[in-house]
Design a protein around this motif. Structure first.
Motif, PDB file in Angstrom:
ATOM      1  N   VAL A  14      50.158 -28.750   5.611  1.00 28.90           N
ATOM      2  CA  VAL A  14      50.083 -29.191   6.135  1.00 28.90           C
ATOM      3  C   VAL A  14      49.973 -29.799   7.125  1.00 28.90           C
ATOM      4  O   VAL A  14      50.022 -30.831   7.707  1.00 28.90           O
ATOM      5  N   HIS A  15      49.244 -28.997   8.000  1.00 34.73           N
ATOM      6  CA  HIS A  15      49.200 -28.851   9.819  1.00 34.73           C
ATOM      7  C   HIS A  15      47.723 -30.311   8.980  1.00 34.73           C
ATOM      8  O   HIS A  15      47.863 -30.986  10.413  1.00 34.73           O
ATOM      9  N   ASN A  16      46.929 -30.212   8.151  1.00 38.49           N
ATOM     10  CA  ASN A  16      45.221 -30.645   7.975  1.00 38.49           C
ATOM     11  C   ASN A  16      45.977 -31.949   7.771  1.00 38.49           C
ATOM     12  O   ASN A  16      45.269 -34.055   8.450  1.00 38.49           O
ATOM     13  N   GLU A  17      47.284 -31.784   6.654  1.00 34.06           N
ATOM     14  CA  GLU A  17      47.776 -33.576   6.545  1.00 34.06           C
ATOM     15  C   GLU A  17      48.321 -34.217   7.537  1.00 34.06           C
ATOM     16  O   GLU A  17      48.412 -35.471   7.821  1.00 34.06           O
ATOM     17  N   LYS A  39      50.674 -29.963  -1.868  1.00 35.06           N
ATOM     18  CA  LYS A  39      50.410 -29.825  -3.073  1.00 35.06           C
ATOM     19  C   LYS A  39      49.001 -29.944  -3.568  1.00 35.06           C
ATOM     20  O   LYS A  39      48.139 -29.383  -4.565  1.00 35.06           O
ATOM     21  N   GLU A  40      47.691 -30.709  -2.632  1.00 34.59           N
ATOM     22  CA  GLU A  40      46.780 -31.439  -3.347  1.00 34.59           C
ATOM     23  C   GLU A  40      46.029 -29.828  -2.800  1.00 34.59           C
ATOM     24  O   GLU A  40      44.903 -29.415  -3.581  1.00 34.59           O
ATOM     25  N   GLY A  41      46.384 -28.963  -1.934  1.00 34.60           N
ATOM     26  CA  GLY A  41      45.733 -27.744  -1.695  1.00 34.60           C
ATOM     27  C   GLY A  41      45.705 -26.352  -2.562  1.00 34.60           C
ATOM     28  O   GLY A  41      44.957 -25.977  -2.793  1.00 34.60           O
ATOM     29  N   VAL A  42      47.178 -27.048  -3.585  1.00 36.35           N
ATOM     30  CA  VAL A  42      47.322 -25.559  -4.146  1.00 36.35           C
ATOM     31  C   VAL A  42      46.302 -26.500  -5.399  1.00 36.35           C
ATOM     32  O   VAL A  42      45.778 -25.491  -6.157  1.00 36.35           O
ATOM     33  N   GLN A  43      46.679 -27.680  -6.037  1.00 38.02           N
ATOM     34  CA  GLN A  43      45.222 -28.052  -6.884  1.00 38.02           C
ATOM     35  C   GLN A  43      43.576 -27.949  -7.210  1.00 38.02           C
ATOM     36  O   GLN A  43      43.347 -27.358  -7.729  1.00 38.02           O
ATOM     37  N   GLN A  44      43.598 -27.686  -5.256  1.00 31.73           N
ATOM     38  CA  GLN A  44      42.183 -26.964  -5.023  1.00 31.73           C
ATOM     39  C   GLN A  44      42.074 -26.465  -5.473  1.00 31.73           C
ATOM     40  O   GLN A  44      41.183 -25.953  -6.014  1.00 31.73           O
ATOM     41  N   SER A  45      43.047 -25.322  -4.700  1.00 27.85           N
ATOM     42  CA  SER A  45      42.612 -23.613  -5.212  1.00 27.85           C
ATOM     43  C   SER A  45      42.401 -23.277  -6.249  1.00 27.85           C
ATOM     44  O   SER A  45      41.689 -22.831  -6.976  1.00 27.85           O
ATOM     45  N   LEU A  46      43.767 -24.052  -7.320  1.00 25.87           N
ATOM     46  CA  LEU A  46      44.062 -24.010  -8.831  1.00 25.87           C
ATOM     47  C   LEU A  46      42.711 -24.257  -9.510  1.00 25.87           C
ATOM     48  O   LEU A  46      41.760 -23.531 -10.371  1.00 25.87           O
ATOM     49  N   GLN A  47      42.264 -25.258  -9.290  1.00 22.98           N
ATOM     50  CA  GLN A  47      40.721 -25.968 -10.086  1.00 22.98           C
ATOM     51  C   GLN A  47      39.660 -25.088  -9.837  1.00 22.98           C
ATOM     52  O   GLN A  47      38.975 -25.018 -10.403  1.00 22.98           O
ATOM     53  N   PHE A  48      39.298 -24.798  -8.378  1.00 25.57           N
ATOM     54  CA  PHE A  48      38.090 -24.278  -8.240  1.00 25.57           C
ATOM     55  C   PHE A  48      38.753 -23.043  -8.483  1.00 25.57           C
ATOM     56  O   PHE A  48      36.997 -22.277  -8.671  1.00 25.57           O
ATOM     57  N   GLU A  71      48.190 -18.423  -0.050  1.00 31.41           N
ATOM     58  CA  GLU A  71      48.521 -18.785  -0.944  1.00 31.41           C
ATOM     59  C   GLU A  71      46.984 -19.088  -1.717  1.00 31.41           C
ATOM     60  O   GLU A  71      46.490 -19.129  -3.386  1.00 31.41           O
ATOM     61  N   THR A  72      45.403 -19.691  -0.813  1.00 32.04           N
ATOM     62  CA  THR A  72      43.979 -20.446  -1.592  1.00 32.04           C
ATOM     63  C   THR A  72      44.065 -18.952  -2.228  1.00 32.04           C
ATOM     64  O   THR A  72      43.131 -18.661  -3.483  1.00 32.04           O
ATOM     65  N   ALA A  73      43.493 -17.865  -2.098  1.00 30.85           N
ATOM     66  CA  ALA A  73      43.102 -16.617  -3.053  1.00 30.85           C
ATOM     67  C   ALA A  73      43.464 -16.344  -3.584  1.00 30.85           C
ATOM     68  O   ALA A  73      43.155 -15.940  -4.447  1.00 30.85           O
ATOM     69  N   ALA A  74      45.313 -16.173  -3.568  1.00 27.64           N
ATOM     70  CA  ALA A  74      45.949 -15.814  -5.035  1.00 27.64           C
ATOM     71  C   ALA A  74      45.803 -16.813  -5.566  1.00 27.64           C
ATOM     72  O   ALA A  74      45.588 -16.744  -6.830  1.00 27.64           O
ATOM     73  N   HIS A 187      37.168 -28.004   2.246  1.00 28.06           N
ATOM     74  CA  HIS A 187      38.049 -26.706   1.637  1.00 28.06           C
ATOM     75  C   HIS A 187      37.395 -26.360   0.362  1.00 28.06           C
ATOM     76  O   HIS A 187      37.121 -27.437  -0.088  1.00 28.06           O
ATOM     77  N   CYS A 188      37.876 -25.606  -0.464  1.00 23.04           N
ATOM     78  CA  CYS A 188      38.037 -24.962  -1.711  1.00 23.04           C
ATOM     79  C   CYS A 188      36.396 -25.476  -2.295  1.00 23.04           C
ATOM     80  O   CYS A 188      36.335 -25.909  -3.330  1.00 23.04           O
ATOM     81  N   PHE A 189      35.193 -24.888  -0.914  1.00 29.49           N
ATOM     82  CA  PHE A 189      33.953 -24.995  -1.904  1.00 29.49           C
ATOM     83  C   PHE A 189      33.600 -23.610  -0.942  1.00 29.49           C
ATOM     84  O   PHE A 189      33.341 -23.173  -0.043  1.00 29.49           O
ATOM     85  N   PRO A 190      32.637 -23.083  -1.856  1.00 30.41           N
ATOM     86  CA  PRO A 190      31.274 -21.717  -2.058  1.00 30.41           C
ATOM     87  C   PRO A 190      30.244 -22.030  -0.887  1.00 30.41           C
ATOM     88  O   PRO A 190      29.882 -22.140  -1.355  1.00 30.41           O
ATOM     89  N   TYR A 191      30.792 -21.670   0.904  1.00 26.52           N
ATOM     90  CA  TYR A 191      29.503 -21.760   1.284  1.00 26.52           C
ATOM     91  C   TYR A 191      28.418 -20.001   0.671  1.00 26.52           C
ATOM     92  O   TYR A 191      29.815 -19.438   1.482  1.00 26.52           O
ATOM     93  N   THR A 192      27.211 -20.002   0.662  1.00 28.55           N
ATOM     94  CA  THR A 192      26.675 -18.673   0.880  1.00 28.55           C
ATOM     95  C   THR A 192      26.326 -18.222   1.959  1.00 28.55           C
ATOM     96  O   THR A 192      25.603 -19.280   3.347  1.00 28.55           O
TER      97      THR A 192
END
Length: 195
Positions: A14-17, A39-48, A71-74, A187-192
């Motif tokens: 929410v705060h990002n938007e 909603k977009e953040g939920v979709q990002q994390s589920l898709q990832f 929420e993202t980790a879940a 958001h939702c990108f794996p940096y190593t």
């Protein structure tokens, strides 16, 4: 023992938007405490979680106790049998002043995320202060504490789900501020990172 860390920023919240609409004042808006994913953040994390090729390598997930990261980790690990531990040190910088970074009570988090270990989290948010933001030396101490915690663990491949400023500081030793025209990590990108 060398560790491979995957650093993941939470999905769009929410705060990002709101920042894109209203600017920096959104960080101080009392209507937006411990913001959730949109909603977009939920979709990002589920898709990832469905497409991340290295997800089955993860032996342990460490996550900030702020709602958007939980929420993202879940969502990412919803079909995986991997331990998830929430740690106060993984919170966004600064702890204090920014209402989006004020944590919900432990009881709410346990109720909403019963499969996450909240042993490190105590009652109400005693770290957040409305009139005082955390300084950079405090963030450095938190990062040192996380590194020490990880070094004591047996797992070699660990995922950290956290926030922009925390992740940028631990990986690059810098902080990018959108309000200063900088680009933040995705958001939702794996940096190593190796530790």
């Amino acid at each position: 023992m060398r560790k491979l860390l995957y650093l993941i920023r939470h999905g769009l919240a929410v705060h990002n938007e709101n920042f894109l609409k209203y600017g920096e004042k959104t960080f101080f808006d009392p209507k937006y405490v411990d913001t959730h994913l949109i909603k977009e953040g939920v979709q990002q994390s589920l898709q990832f979680g469905k497409t991340w090729q290295n997800i089955d390598d993860i032996e342990l997930v460490l996550v900030s106790p702020l709602y958007r990261t939980l929420e993202t980790a879940a969502n990412i690990f919803k079909d995986k049998d991997v331990p998830i531990i929430s740690l106060e040190e993984l919170r966004e910088y600064p702890i204090g002043r920014h209402t989006c970074n004020k944590r919900s009570s432990r009881d709410i988090l346990i109720y909403d995320f019963p499969y996450i270990n909240f042993d490190d989290i105590k009652g109400q948010d005693h770290l957040w202060k409305s009139d005082k933001g955390e300084d950079i030396s405090s963030l450095k101490r938190r990062i040192d504490n996380i590194k020490a915690f990880i070094e004591k663990r047996n797992e070699k491949t660990i995922c950290i789900v956290s926030h922009t400023k925390f992740l940028e500081k631990i990986k690059y030793d810098k902080i990018s501020l959108m309000e200063n025209g900088k680009s933040e990590i995705d958001h939702c990108f794996p940096y190593t990172m190796n530790l």
